[in-house]
Scaffold this active site. Structure first.
Site, PDB file in Angstrom:
ATOM      1  N   HIS A  75       3.393   2.569  12.701  1.00  0.00           N
ATOM      2  CA  HIS A  75       2.467   3.672  13.033  1.00  0.00           C
ATOM      3  C   HIS A  75       3.050   4.678  14.022  1.00  0.00           C
ATOM      4  O   HIS A  75       2.299   5.315  14.759  1.00  0.00           O
ATOM      5  CB  HIS A  75       1.135   3.145  13.589  1.00  0.00           C
TER       6      HIS A  75
ATOM      7  N   ASP B 185       3.151  -6.415   3.295  1.00  0.00           N
ATOM      8  CA  ASP B 185       2.777  -5.340   4.213  1.00  0.00           C
ATOM      9  C   ASP B 185       3.177  -5.688   5.643  1.00  0.00           C
ATOM     10  O   ASP B 185       2.417  -5.459   6.581  1.00  0.00           O
ATOM     11  CB  ASP B 185       1.261  -5.053   4.115  1.00  0.00           C
TER      12      ASP B 185
ATOM     13  N   ASP C 248       6.134   0.637   6.950  1.00  0.00           N
ATOM     14  CA  ASP C 248       4.697   0.443   6.708  1.00  0.00           C
ATOM     15  C   ASP C 248       4.170   1.563   5.835  1.00  0.00           C
ATOM     16  O   ASP C 248       3.814   2.608   6.349  1.00  0.00           O
ATOM     17  CB  ASP C 248       3.958   0.398   8.045  1.00  0.00           C
TER      18      ASP C 248
ATOM     19  N   HIS D 144       0.820  -1.216   0.000  1.00  0.00           N
ATOM     20  CA  HIS D 144       0.000   0.000   0.000  1.00  0.00           C
ATOM     21  C   HIS D 144       0.853   1.265   0.000  1.00  0.00           C
ATOM     22  O   HIS D 144       1.878   1.336   0.656  1.00  0.00           O
ATOM     23  CB  HIS D 144      -1.052  -0.001   1.106  1.00  0.00           C
TER      24      HIS D 144
ATOM     25  N   GLU E 274      -5.065   1.762   2.647  1.00  0.00           N
ATOM     26  CA  GLU E 274      -5.085   0.514   3.428  1.00  0.00           C
ATOM     27  C   GLU E 274      -5.294   0.824   4.902  1.00  0.00           C
ATOM     28  O   GLU E 274      -5.942   0.070   5.609  1.00  0.00           O
ATOM     29  CB  GLU E 274      -3.766  -0.260   3.243  1.00  0.00           C
ATOM     30  N   GLU E 275      -4.721   1.934   5.348  1.00  0.00           N
ATOM     31  CA  GLU E 275      -4.654   2.181   6.798  1.00  0.00           C
ATOM     32  C   GLU E 275      -5.987   2.463   7.464  1.00  0.00           C
ATOM     33  O   GLU E 275      -6.103   2.325   8.676  1.00  0.00           O
ATOM     34  CB  GLU E 275      -3.677   3.322   7.097  1.00  0.00           C
TER      35      GLU E 275
HETATM   36 ZN   LIG Z   1       0.625  -1.443   6.300  1.00  0.00          ZN
END
Ligand SMILES: [Zn+2]
Length: 459
Positions: free
Chosen positions: A421, A343, A281, A269, A315-316
């Site tokens: 994140h 991912d 990520d 993503h 995606e998130e």
């Molecule tokens: Zn991800």
């Protein structure tokens, strides 16, 4: 008799699988060697992380990244490069803070959770009730929870098991009258790194603000409360949800030489959270997938079927890019031979999790798994050959639901959830050589699946 039949099938299957390994060993080794010295992939991930930066849904940076990725695919010589439109949620955190008010005044590091509502401008000042589980909170009941801020101080027990406190925590606490929730960040260890991530509300349940604290902050509150102190914090958040924004998936094809209509998807993503650079990520997955295909093209390798790199948007939060791609494929879904998603970060690659598909006979599934294991053998020299049953990913889930075999890339994942994140998800966390090995793993797997005479899963 049943046993004999089983043995016969096993013997035939392993022969076929062995053929796959033998037939592709030389070419796989060539791809691995090329990936080991590849510079283009690193150049791409550096541009994405350092020049464009983080890419939350609704941001100009995400749209810049998508346009740049399509342009890059085009320059790499891929065909049919295009954007597949998707409308994505647009949430912005604005200014935000948490501070201890009692028994001492002290600011705490925090990140609001994606999708959270704001607090009133003056903030919410209330006593904190730390709990270690939903059960503990529900036992305390409305009497102890109403009017308070619930702190989910839940130790990390794996992402899948712990993330429920982030996604459902606000709804569960609001049902008992809580005025806000705080969350011990979902990660194993912390260096004062709060982790954001998406959260949900439920129709008919009062929406309350939700934010993550660092492990340091959450455990300090727990200690203060355990020592008999009344702990009061002030939470201030300006978060807002704006109208859905225009975004899209970036795709490009390495067109197959014999069966161009049959597609093998590989991707990650392109969006990220709004902190750090979205390096692991999922800048790493998106760029490794792009480079895997670009590398095959550069090497002049044209497989029997088409390989398509797909960089999904959003995606998130809501997976709108995954759905947009599925919708765009429409009734040609049967031409999708397999979909590979990366991912989980670009630490040292380990292998792939494999799901042949829903409703298949055990014989078909076993044969497909054997074939996938034969492909894994081609990656044993770089330690990336582990193939396990069961695998997929959020972005290929809509394809898998409609019968496409799904393959989830796996790394060793030693540190991934420390960075995930957080503001620390930056390019220094990606090891260049590991990144190259991930490009190798994706390139070999996609190439062989796209080139084998038979489909990976023969129904
Ligand atoms: Zn991800």
């Amino acid at each position: 008799m049943g046993r004999l039949v089983f043995l016969c099938i096993a013997a035939v299957t392993s022969l076929t699988a062995q053929d796959v390994t033998e037939q592709y060993r030389a070419i796989a080794n060539r791809i691995i060697e090329a990936a080991k010295t590849d510079e283009d992939g690193w150049r791409k991930i550096s541009y994405l992380c350092d020049r464009i930066g983080n890419r939350p849904s609704g941001s100009a940076a995400l749209e810049q990244a998508i346009d740049w990725a399509i342009d890059t695919m085009h320059k790499d010589g891929l065909d049919n490069t295009r954007r597949i439109a998707a409308k994505v949620p647009h949430w912005e955190r604005g200014q935000e803070s948490v501070a201890l008010v009692e028994p001492v005044a002290r600011p705490l590091l925090m990140l609001g959770l994606g999708g959270s509502i704001a607090t009133p401008p003056e903030g919410i000042t209330a006593e904190v009730v730390p709990v270690s589980s939903f059960e503990e909170m529900e036992k305390l009941g409305r009497e102890k929870i109403a009017g308070k801020i619930v702190l989910y101080n839940v130790p990390f027990a794996g992402y899948g098991r712990t993330v429920i406190y982030r996604t459902s925590g606000a709804v569960r606490a609001a049902k008992l009258g809580a005025v806000a929730t705080l969350l011990r960040s979902v990660g194993p260890t912390s260096l004062q790194t709060p982790h954001t991530g998406t959260m949900d509300y439920e129709d008919g349940v009062t929406k309350i603000p939700a934010a993550a604290l660092t492990i340091e902050g959450a455990t300090m509150i727990q200690r203060l409360a355990d020592a008999g102190n009344k702990v009061v914090v002030r939470l201030k958040m300006e978060a807002q949800t704006l109208p859905d924004a225009d975004s899209g998936d970036a795709i490009g094809d390495l067109t197959g030489r014999e069966k161009p209509k049959e597609i093998v998807v590989v991707g990650g993503h392109i969006d990220s959270w709004d902190v750090g650079s979205g390096a692991q990520d999922d800048g790493s997955g998106a760029m490794a997938a792009l480079q895997a295909v670009a590398l095959l093209k550069k090497m002049g390798l044209q497989p029997r079927r088409t390989i398509r790199v797909v960089l999904w948007t959003n995606e998130e939060t809501k997976g709108r890019g995954a759905q947009a791609y599925r919708d765009w494929v429409g009734d040609k879904i049967g031409d999708h031979v397999a979909a590979i998603e990366m991912d989980g970060g670009a630490e040292h690659p380990r292998g792939f999790g494999f799901s042949a598909g829903v409703g298949l006979s055990p014989v078909v599934q076993a044969k497909a798994l054997d074939r996938m294991k034969a492909i894994g053998k081609l990656l044993e020299s770089i330690g990336a050959g582990e193939i396990t049953a069961g695998g997929g990913g959020a972005d290929i889930a809509p394809l898998m639901k409609d019968g496409v075999p799904g393959i989830g890339h796996r790394s060793v994942g030693t540190h991934y959830f420390e960075w995930h994140h957080t503001p620390a998800d930056t390019l220094d966390k990606v090891d260049k050589q590991d990144f190259r090995l991930n490009i190798a793993a994706l390139a070999v797997a996609t190439y062989v699946i796209a080139d084998m005479p038979e489909r990976l899963v023969e129904k």
